[in-house]
Design a protein around this motif. Structure first.
Motif, PDB file in Angstrom:
ATOM      1  N   GLY A  32       8.276   3.671  17.536  1.00  0.00           N
ATOM      2  CA  GLY A  32       8.131   2.319  17.360  1.00  0.00           C
ATOM      3  C   GLY A  32       6.779   1.901  16.491  1.00  0.00           C
ATOM      4  N   SER A  33       6.047   2.619  16.660  1.00  0.00           N
ATOM      5  CA  SER A  33       4.734   2.187  15.796  1.00  0.00           C
ATOM      6  C   SER A  33       4.772   2.516  14.298  1.00  0.00           C
ATOM      7  N   LEU A  34       5.792   3.514  13.843  1.00  0.00           N
ATOM      8  CA  LEU A  34       6.053   3.507  12.464  1.00  0.00           C
ATOM      9  C   LEU A  34       6.684   2.444  11.884  1.00  0.00           C
ATOM     10  N   ILE A  35       7.415   1.722  12.519  1.00  0.00           N
ATOM     11  CA  ILE A  35       7.901   0.486  12.090  1.00  0.00           C
ATOM     12  C   ILE A  35       6.873  -0.557  12.227  1.00  0.00           C
ATOM     13  N   ALA A  36       6.192  -0.817  13.111  1.00  0.00           N
ATOM     14  CA  ALA A  36       5.098  -1.545  13.345  1.00  0.00           C
ATOM     15  C   ALA A  36       4.024  -1.528  12.299  1.00  0.00           C
ATOM     16  N   ALA A  37       3.626  -0.435  12.093  1.00  0.00           N
ATOM     17  CA  ALA A  37       2.788  -0.275  11.141  1.00  0.00           C
ATOM     18  C   ALA A  37       3.016  -0.781   9.594  1.00  0.00           C
ATOM     19  N   ALA A  38       4.337  -0.569   9.375  1.00  0.00           N
ATOM     20  CA  ALA A  38       4.778  -1.024   8.052  1.00  0.00           C
ATOM     21  C   ALA A  38       4.812  -2.557   8.113  1.00  0.00           C
ATOM     22  N   PHE A  39       5.308  -2.995   9.045  1.00  0.00           N
ATOM     23  CA  PHE A  39       5.470  -4.509   9.201  1.00  0.00           C
ATOM     24  C   PHE A  39       4.070  -5.055   9.580  1.00  0.00           C
ATOM     25  N   ALA A  40       3.194  -4.495   9.950  1.00  0.00           N
ATOM     26  CA  ALA A  40       1.671  -5.066  10.059  1.00  0.00           C
ATOM     27  C   ALA A  40       1.024  -5.339   8.698  1.00  0.00           C
ATOM     28  N   VAL A  41       1.355  -4.305   7.894  1.00  0.00           N
ATOM     29  CA  VAL A  41       0.704  -4.306   6.460  1.00  0.00           C
ATOM     30  C   VAL A  41       1.586  -5.513   5.862  1.00  0.00           C
ATOM     31  N   LEU A  42       2.964  -5.634   5.821  1.00  0.00           N
ATOM     32  CA  LEU A  42       3.511  -6.716   5.388  1.00  0.00           C
ATOM     33  C   LEU A  42       3.234  -8.070   5.640  1.00  0.00           C
ATOM     34  N   ASP A  43       2.877  -8.072   7.234  1.00  0.00           N
ATOM     35  CA  ASP A  43       2.608  -9.214   7.846  1.00  0.00           C
ATOM     36  C   ASP A  43       1.244  -9.912   7.080  1.00  0.00           C
ATOM     37  N   VAL A  98      -5.624  -3.894  18.243  1.00  0.00           N
ATOM     38  CA  VAL A  98      -6.610  -4.999  18.532  1.00  0.00           C
ATOM     39  C   VAL A  98      -6.895  -5.853  17.239  1.00  0.00           C
ATOM     40  N   LEU A  99      -6.884  -4.870  16.220  1.00  0.00           N
ATOM     41  CA  LEU A  99      -7.181  -5.590  14.777  1.00  0.00           C
ATOM     42  C   LEU A  99      -6.012  -6.630  14.397  1.00  0.00           C
ATOM     43  N   VAL A 100      -4.779  -5.947  14.695  1.00  0.00           N
ATOM     44  CA  VAL A 100      -3.491  -6.807  14.629  1.00  0.00           C
ATOM     45  C   VAL A 100      -3.399  -7.776  15.433  1.00  0.00           C
ATOM     46  N   GLU A 104      -6.606 -10.977  11.001  1.00  0.00           N
ATOM     47  CA  GLU A 104      -5.897 -10.453   9.985  1.00  0.00           C
ATOM     48  C   GLU A 104      -6.451  -9.148   9.368  1.00  0.00           C
ATOM     49  N   PRO A 105      -5.910  -8.190   9.882  1.00  0.00           N
ATOM     50  CA  PRO A 105      -6.602  -6.848   9.338  1.00  0.00           C
ATOM     51  C   PRO A 105      -6.543  -6.533   7.994  1.00  0.00           C
ATOM     52  N   ARG A 106      -7.772  -5.899   7.673  1.00  0.00           N
ATOM     53  CA  ARG A 106      -7.742  -5.618   5.952  1.00  0.00           C
ATOM     54  C   ARG A 106      -7.211  -4.347   5.798  1.00  0.00           C
ATOM     55  N   LEU A 107      -6.822  -4.012   4.616  1.00  0.00           N
ATOM     56  CA  LEU A 107      -6.089  -2.885   4.305  1.00  0.00           C
ATOM     57  C   LEU A 107      -7.015  -1.457   4.526  1.00  0.00           C
ATOM     58  N   TRP A 108      -8.102  -1.785   4.121  1.00  0.00           N
ATOM     59  CA  TRP A 108      -8.974  -0.465   4.299  1.00  0.00           C
ATOM     60  C   TRP A 108      -9.183  -0.185   6.013  1.00  0.00           C
ATOM     61  N   TRP A 174       1.630  -5.597  19.567  1.00  0.00           N
ATOM     62  CA  TRP A 174       1.809  -5.152  21.052  1.00  0.00           C
ATOM     63  C   TRP A 174       2.781  -3.841  20.793  1.00  0.00           C
ATOM     64  N   VAL A 175       3.357  -3.664  19.720  1.00  0.00           N
ATOM     65  CA  VAL A 175       4.109  -2.129  19.764  1.00  0.00           C
ATOM     66  C   VAL A 175       3.047  -1.210  19.401  1.00  0.00           C
ATOM     67  N   LEU A 176       2.142  -1.293  18.597  1.00  0.00           N
ATOM     68  CA  LEU A 176       0.954  -0.515  18.434  1.00  0.00           C
ATOM     69  C   LEU A 176       0.094  -0.219  19.683  1.00  0.00           C
ATOM     70  N   ALA A 177      -0.070  -1.076  20.564  1.00  0.00           N
ATOM     71  CA  ALA A 177      -0.731  -1.067  21.790  1.00  0.00           C
ATOM     72  C   ALA A 177      -0.053  -0.207  22.699  1.00  0.00           C
ATOM     73  N   ALA A 178       1.477  -0.340  22.828  1.00  0.00           N
ATOM     74  CA  ALA A 178       2.329   0.534  23.613  1.00  0.00           C
ATOM     75  C   ALA A 178       2.359   1.966  23.336  1.00  0.00           C
ATOM     76  N   ASP A 179       2.044   2.161  21.959  1.00  0.00           N
ATOM     77  CA  ASP A 179       1.974   3.662  21.447  1.00  0.00           C
ATOM     78  C   ASP A 179       0.505   4.138  21.888  1.00  0.00           C
ATOM     79  N   ALA A 180      -0.373   3.455  21.890  1.00  0.00           N
ATOM     80  CA  ALA A 180      -1.797   3.952  22.436  1.00  0.00           C
ATOM     81  C   ALA A 180      -1.553   4.416  23.965  1.00  0.00           C
TER      82      ALA A 180
END
Length: 431
Positions: A32-43, A98-100, A104-108, A174-180
């Motif tokens: 789930g986090s793989l999808i979440a990370a990609a869409f976090a960047v796009l969002d 937490v960042l997401v 608005e998280p920064r790329l770096w 929230w998907v990233l939090a679940a992965d943690a």
């Protein structure tokens, strides 16, 4: 203590059961986090190049630290290395969440946190593979690995489908939090692994000497380095397709994160079905059967290139997952059969290093490749590279000829160039 009255098979001992349970938990969260990370960047306003950079940031530390991780795992208790790596993954994913969720998280920032997660995986993967391979004995190995992979791939199905739906419904944070949380729970399971059956490691002459010893074991087996080279290409282009092109095609043509999550879930369902098949199917020529089963892995990229209707994509992903799992179980069985227990993590590290070495480059270049050639030609190129690399590796005689051995036969020494030979090496496993 796991009670003796457990319905598990007699060969599925404490370690195998704990390893399987922990792997199921992390597979649920990670897919789930793989999808979440990609869409976090796009969002956050990123484009294809930014998605590729974040994906590359996770894989680059694997290339840097894998060999060290393998040597460390053959020196220290493997379960401690695994727990420490899980803790690092838990912290990095929680900070990403937490960042997401809070801004608005920064790329770096996203690249740094995914890099920390990749560092944890670099130490975890060789230790985990060595621990799993040493958790079962001879004649049960193929079935054990098939059941392990069936459980984890079934979890991947649920994790990808649920992750895609949750990203669409409540957002990626929230998907990233679940992965943690999954990493924390899995680490707790792995803390109870029993390593008393593994003989204490003899004092070595240093980290570099251990790495040289692992390299000699690796390079002396043509079937081993040949398939690792093959998958260095295959994994790289598949990673680029799944982490960069797949989400973009889903956004533009398939309906967004939900359908793409279901497509990845279909792949997971296929791998679970393939693993179920491998509980019964015992090919004598392990790597020939496995390598022939890699060819359908070229189909998903071709389906995205068209792009086909979403229902057809699900079917293609299922087929590719089912057939590539024949390779996965055959590969694990070959490693279990051929590699001495005390060198498993070092050899696994070279295996992992070769398998992921090109992923950062491929994911980082996926965006520029799309800008230069177009997304469709890039996806067709992915399919062509998978098919070509798989055809070429069949030219290695040992891959066509390595056979499943009966329980009790010895491991071929690393100096042999014939992977079928048995000449009084160390036992395949100590349990």
């Amino acid at each position: 203590m796991i009670p003796d009255s457990s319905p598990r098979p007699s060969w599925a001992g404490r370690n195998y059961s704990l390893l399987t349970a922990a792997a199921v938990i992390t597979s649920l969260g990670a897919n789930g986090s793989l999808i979440a990370a990609a869409f976090a960047v796009l969002d956050a306003g990123g484009d294809a190049g930014d998605v590729g950079l974040v994906a590359a940031a996770r894989t680059l530390p694997l290339v840097v630290f894998l060999l060290i991780g393998g040597a460390v795992a053959d020196r220290l208790p493997r379960h401690r290395v695994m727990v420490a790596a899980n803790a690092l993954n838990c912290v990095s994913q929680a900070a990403f969440a937490v960042l997401v969720l809070t801004g608005e998280p920064r790329l770096w920032q996203m690249m740094l946190l995914t890099a920390l997660g990749g560092t944890g995986q670099a130490f975890f993967s060789p230790a985990a593979e060595g621990m799993l391979l040493s958790s079962v004995q001879g004649e049960h190995a193929g079935r054990a690995f098939a059941l392990f992979r069936m459980a984890t791939q079934g979890a991947a199905l649920g994790g990808a489908a649920l992750g895609g739906a949750l990203v669409a419904a409540i957002g990626p944070g929230w998907v990233l939090a679940a992965d943690a949380a999954c990493f924390a729970l899995a680490g707790a399971c792995r803390a109870f692994l029993d390593v008393s059956h593994i003989p204490p490691r003899e004092p070595g002459t240093g980290l570099l000497a251990d790495l040289r010893d692992g390299w000699a074991e690796f390079i002396g087996r043509p079937w081993l380095w040949g398939i690792v080279v093959q998958f260095s290409l295959v994994n790289a282009v598949v990673a680029a397709a799944n982490s960069v092109y797949g989400p973009l095609v889903a956004r533009d043509s398939l309906g967004g994160a939900g359908p793409w999550g279901l497509a990845l879930g279909a792949f997971g369902a296929g791998t679970a079905a393939g693993a179920l098949l491998m509980t019964r199917y015992r090919p004598r020529r392990l790597l020939l059967a496995g390598t022939l089963s890699v060819f359908p892995l070229a189909l998903p990229s071709a389906a995205l290139a068209v792009p086909v209707p979403v229902g057809v994509l699900y079917g293609v992903m299922f087929l590719a997952g089912a057939t590539v799992e024949i390779f996965g179980v055959s590969w694990m069985t070959a490693l279990h059969q051929e590699i001495p227990e005390h060198k498993l993590s070092r050899v696994s590290a070279y295996d992992w290093l070769g398998s992921v070495a090109l992923i950062p480059l491929a994911t980082a270049l996926a965006g520029p490749a799309q800008s230069t050639f177009g997304r469709t030609p890039a996806l067709w190129g992915t399919s062509a590279l998978i098919a070509t690399a798989t055809a070429l590796v069949l030219l290695i005689p040992d891959i066509r000829g390595l056979r499943r051995r009966d329980t009790g036969e010895a491991v071929a020494p690393h100096t042999s160039t014939d992977a079928k030979s048995v000449s009084g090496g160390q036992p395949a496993k100590s349990q």
